[in-house]
Design a protein around this motif. Sequence first.
Motif, PDB file in Angstrom:
ATOM      1  N   GLN A   1     -11.203  -7.031  -9.179  1.00  0.00           N
ATOM      2  CA  GLN A   1     -10.182  -7.318 -10.188  1.00  0.00           C
ATOM      3  C   GLN A   1      -8.815  -7.518  -9.535  1.00  0.00           C
ATOM      4  O   GLN A   1      -8.069  -8.429  -9.904  1.00  0.00           O
ATOM      5  CB  GLN A   1     -10.106  -6.186 -11.216  1.00  0.00           C
ATOM      6  CG  GLN A   1     -11.282  -6.157 -12.170  1.00  0.00           C
ATOM      7  CD  GLN A   1     -11.224  -4.951 -13.095  1.00  0.00           C
ATOM      8  OE1 GLN A   1     -10.391  -4.060 -12.934  1.00  0.00           O
ATOM      9  NE2 GLN A   1     -12.126  -4.931 -14.071  1.00  0.00           N
ATOM     10  N   VAL A   2      -8.480  -6.676  -8.567  1.00  0.00           N
ATOM     11  CA  VAL A   2      -7.198  -6.821  -7.863  1.00  0.00           C
ATOM     12  C   VAL A   2      -7.150  -8.154  -7.129  1.00  0.00           C
ATOM     13  O   VAL A   2      -6.110  -8.851  -7.146  1.00  0.00           O
ATOM     14  CB  VAL A   2      -6.964  -5.636  -6.886  1.00  0.00           C
ATOM     15  CG1 VAL A   2      -5.789  -5.903  -5.963  1.00  0.00           C
ATOM     16  CG2 VAL A   2      -6.755  -4.345  -7.666  1.00  0.00           C
ATOM     17  N   ARG A   3      -8.220  -8.561  -6.519  1.00  0.00           N
ATOM     18  CA  ARG A   3      -8.261  -9.854  -5.827  1.00  0.00           C
ATOM     19  C   ARG A   3      -8.008 -11.003  -6.804  1.00  0.00           C
ATOM     20  O   ARG A   3      -7.274 -11.943  -6.503  1.00  0.00           O
ATOM     21  CB  ARG A   3      -9.599 -10.050  -5.121  1.00  0.00           C
ATOM     22  CG  ARG A   3      -9.731  -9.257  -3.863  1.00  0.00           C
ATOM     23  CD  ARG A   3     -11.028  -9.576  -3.146  1.00  0.00           C
ATOM     24  NE  ARG A   3     -11.141  -8.745  -1.961  1.00  0.00           N
ATOM     25  CZ  ARG A   3     -12.266  -8.304  -1.467  1.00  0.00           C
ATOM     26  NH1 ARG A   3     -13.416  -8.646  -2.022  1.00  0.00           N
ATOM     27  NH2 ARG A   3     -12.275  -7.547  -0.396  1.00  0.00           N
ATOM     28  N   ARG A   4      -8.640 -10.938  -7.975  1.00  0.00           N
ATOM     29  CA  ARG A   4      -8.435 -11.998  -8.970  1.00  0.00           C
ATOM     30  C   ARG A   4      -6.989 -12.026  -9.455  1.00  0.00           C
ATOM     31  O   ARG A   4      -6.381 -13.089  -9.613  1.00  0.00           O
ATOM     32  CB  ARG A   4      -9.395 -11.813 -10.149  1.00  0.00           C
ATOM     33  CG  ARG A   4     -10.815 -12.247  -9.828  1.00  0.00           C
ATOM     34  CD  ARG A   4     -11.643 -12.345 -11.090  1.00  0.00           C
ATOM     35  NE  ARG A   4     -11.567 -11.107 -11.869  1.00  0.00           N
ATOM     36  CZ  ARG A   4     -12.602 -10.311 -12.128  1.00  0.00           C
ATOM     37  NH1 ARG A   4     -13.805 -10.631 -11.727  1.00  0.00           N
ATOM     38  NH2 ARG A   4     -12.448  -9.208 -12.811  1.00  0.00           N
ATOM     39  N   ILE A   5      -6.426 -10.838  -9.675  1.00  0.00           N
ATOM     40  CA  ILE A   5      -5.026 -10.764 -10.107  1.00  0.00           C
ATOM     41  C   ILE A   5      -4.105 -11.344  -9.033  1.00  0.00           C
ATOM     42  O   ILE A   5      -3.193 -12.136  -9.328  1.00  0.00           O
ATOM     43  CB  ILE A   5      -4.637  -9.312 -10.455  1.00  0.00           C
ATOM     44  CG1 ILE A   5      -5.369  -8.860 -11.714  1.00  0.00           C
ATOM     45  CG2 ILE A   5      -3.128  -9.169 -10.624  1.00  0.00           C
ATOM     46  CD1 ILE A   5      -5.273  -7.371 -11.989  1.00  0.00           C
ATOM     47  N   GLU A   6      -4.345 -10.948  -7.782  1.00  0.00           N
ATOM     48  CA  GLU A   6      -3.533 -11.497  -6.676  1.00  0.00           C
ATOM     49  C   GLU A   6      -3.665 -13.003  -6.604  1.00  0.00           C
ATOM     50  O   GLU A   6      -2.668 -13.702  -6.382  1.00  0.00           O
ATOM     51  CB  GLU A   6      -3.962 -10.863  -5.343  1.00  0.00           C
ATOM     52  CG  GLU A   6      -3.553  -9.429  -5.170  1.00  0.00           C
ATOM     53  CD  GLU A   6      -4.079  -8.817  -3.892  1.00  0.00           C
ATOM     54  OE1 GLU A   6      -3.515  -7.788  -3.466  1.00  0.00           O
ATOM     55  OE2 GLU A   6      -5.054  -9.329  -3.311  1.00  0.00           O
TER      56      GLU A   6
ATOM     57  N   ARG B   1      -4.382 -15.125  -9.059  1.00  0.00           N
ATOM     58  CA  ARG B   1      -3.701 -15.735 -10.204  1.00  0.00           C
ATOM     59  C   ARG B   1      -2.182 -15.720 -10.007  1.00  0.00           C
ATOM     60  O   ARG B   1      -1.481 -16.646 -10.429  1.00  0.00           O
ATOM     61  CB  ARG B   1      -4.035 -14.989 -11.490  1.00  0.00           C
ATOM     62  CG  ARG B   1      -5.412 -15.286 -12.001  1.00  0.00           C
ATOM     63  CD  ARG B   1      -5.647 -14.582 -13.299  1.00  0.00           C
ATOM     64  NE  ARG B   1      -7.051 -14.593 -13.634  1.00  0.00           N
ATOM     65  CZ  ARG B   1      -7.648 -13.720 -14.424  1.00  0.00           C
ATOM     66  NH1 ARG B   1      -6.936 -12.742 -14.965  1.00  0.00           N
ATOM     67  NH2 ARG B   1      -8.929 -13.801 -14.681  1.00  0.00           N
ATOM     68  N   LEU B   2      -1.695 -14.646  -9.384  1.00  0.00           N
ATOM     69  CA  LEU B   2      -0.251 -14.549  -9.159  1.00  0.00           C
ATOM     70  C   LEU B   2       0.175 -15.216  -7.851  1.00  0.00           C
ATOM     71  O   LEU B   2       1.346 -15.130  -7.483  1.00  0.00           O
ATOM     72  CB  LEU B   2       0.194 -13.077  -9.171  1.00  0.00           C
ATOM     73  CG  LEU B   2      -0.005 -12.325 -10.498  1.00  0.00           C
ATOM     74  CD1 LEU B   2       0.366 -10.878 -10.330  1.00  0.00           C
ATOM     75  CD2 LEU B   2       0.823 -12.984 -11.604  1.00  0.00           C
ATOM     76  N   ASP B   3      -0.793 -15.809  -7.202  1.00  0.00           N
ATOM     77  CA  ASP B   3      -0.535 -16.467  -5.933  1.00  0.00           C
ATOM     78  C   ASP B   3       0.009 -15.512  -4.883  1.00  0.00           C
ATOM     79  O   ASP B   3       0.914 -15.835  -4.111  1.00  0.00           O
ATOM     80  CB  ASP B   3       0.407 -17.652  -6.106  1.00  0.00           C
ATOM     81  CG  ASP B   3       0.119 -18.773  -5.144  1.00  0.00           C
ATOM     82  OD1 ASP B   3      -0.975 -18.748  -4.534  1.00  0.00           O
ATOM     83  OD2 ASP B   3       0.982 -19.656  -5.008  1.00  0.00           O
ATOM     84  N   LEU B   4      -0.560 -14.280  -4.876  1.00  0.00           N
ATOM     85  CA  LEU B   4      -0.151 -13.251  -3.923  1.00  0.00           C
ATOM     86  C   LEU B   4      -1.182 -13.056  -2.802  1.00  0.00           C
ATOM     87  O   LEU B   4      -0.965 -12.274  -1.893  1.00  0.00           O
ATOM     88  CB  LEU B   4       0.047 -11.899  -4.627  1.00  0.00           C
ATOM     89  CG  LEU B   4       1.104 -11.855  -5.716  1.00  0.00           C
ATOM     90  CD1 LEU B   4       1.063 -10.497  -6.411  1.00  0.00           C
ATOM     91  CD2 LEU B   4       2.483 -12.112  -5.125  1.00  0.00           C
ATOM     92  N   ALA B   5      -2.283 -13.765  -2.894  1.00  0.00           N
ATOM     93  CA  ALA B   5      -3.373 -13.595  -1.925  1.00  0.00           C
ATOM     94  C   ALA B   5      -2.909 -14.005  -0.543  1.00  0.00           C
ATOM     95  O   ALA B   5      -2.088 -14.900  -0.370  1.00  0.00           O
ATOM     96  CB  ALA B   5      -4.569 -14.428  -2.350  1.00  0.00           C
ATOM     97  N   ASP B   6      -3.436 -13.366   0.488  1.00  0.00           N
ATOM     98  CA  ASP B   6      -3.072 -13.666   1.884  1.00  0.00           C
ATOM     99  C   ASP B   6      -3.582 -14.992   2.328  1.00  0.00           C
ATOM    100  O   ASP B   6      -4.558 -15.522   2.215  1.00  0.00           O
ATOM    101  CB  ASP B   6      -3.624 -12.562   2.830  1.00  0.00           C
ATOM    102  CG  ASP B   6      -2.911 -11.244   2.569  1.00  0.00           C
ATOM    103  OD1 ASP B   6      -1.760 -11.267   2.152  1.00  0.00           O
ATOM    104  OD2 ASP B   6      -3.554 -10.197   2.800  1.00  0.00           O
TER     105      ASP B   6
END
Length: 76
Positions: A64-69, A71-76
């Motif tokens: 869930q945290v990965r999906r949220i990141e 969507r918010l374009d916070l992923a590495d």
Amino acid sequence: MNNLVLEHLRAIRSDLRDMRDTMAEQRQRLTRMEIGLAGLRRDQGADAGGVAEMGLRIDRLVEQVRRIEHRLDLAD
């Protein structure tokens, strides 16, 4: 002489009775230990199930945290 033999036989019988009583007590104690061990095994199995369930929940949260990141374009 006969009295001496009878006296020894009575002593042997008494010793055997004591040994039988001791054996019965030891069997009871062993049974209680086996029951206690079975309870510990049951508890250990329940604990292992709880740990596995927690691992599954953590895996879901990570996803869930990965999906949220993402969507918010916070992923590495």
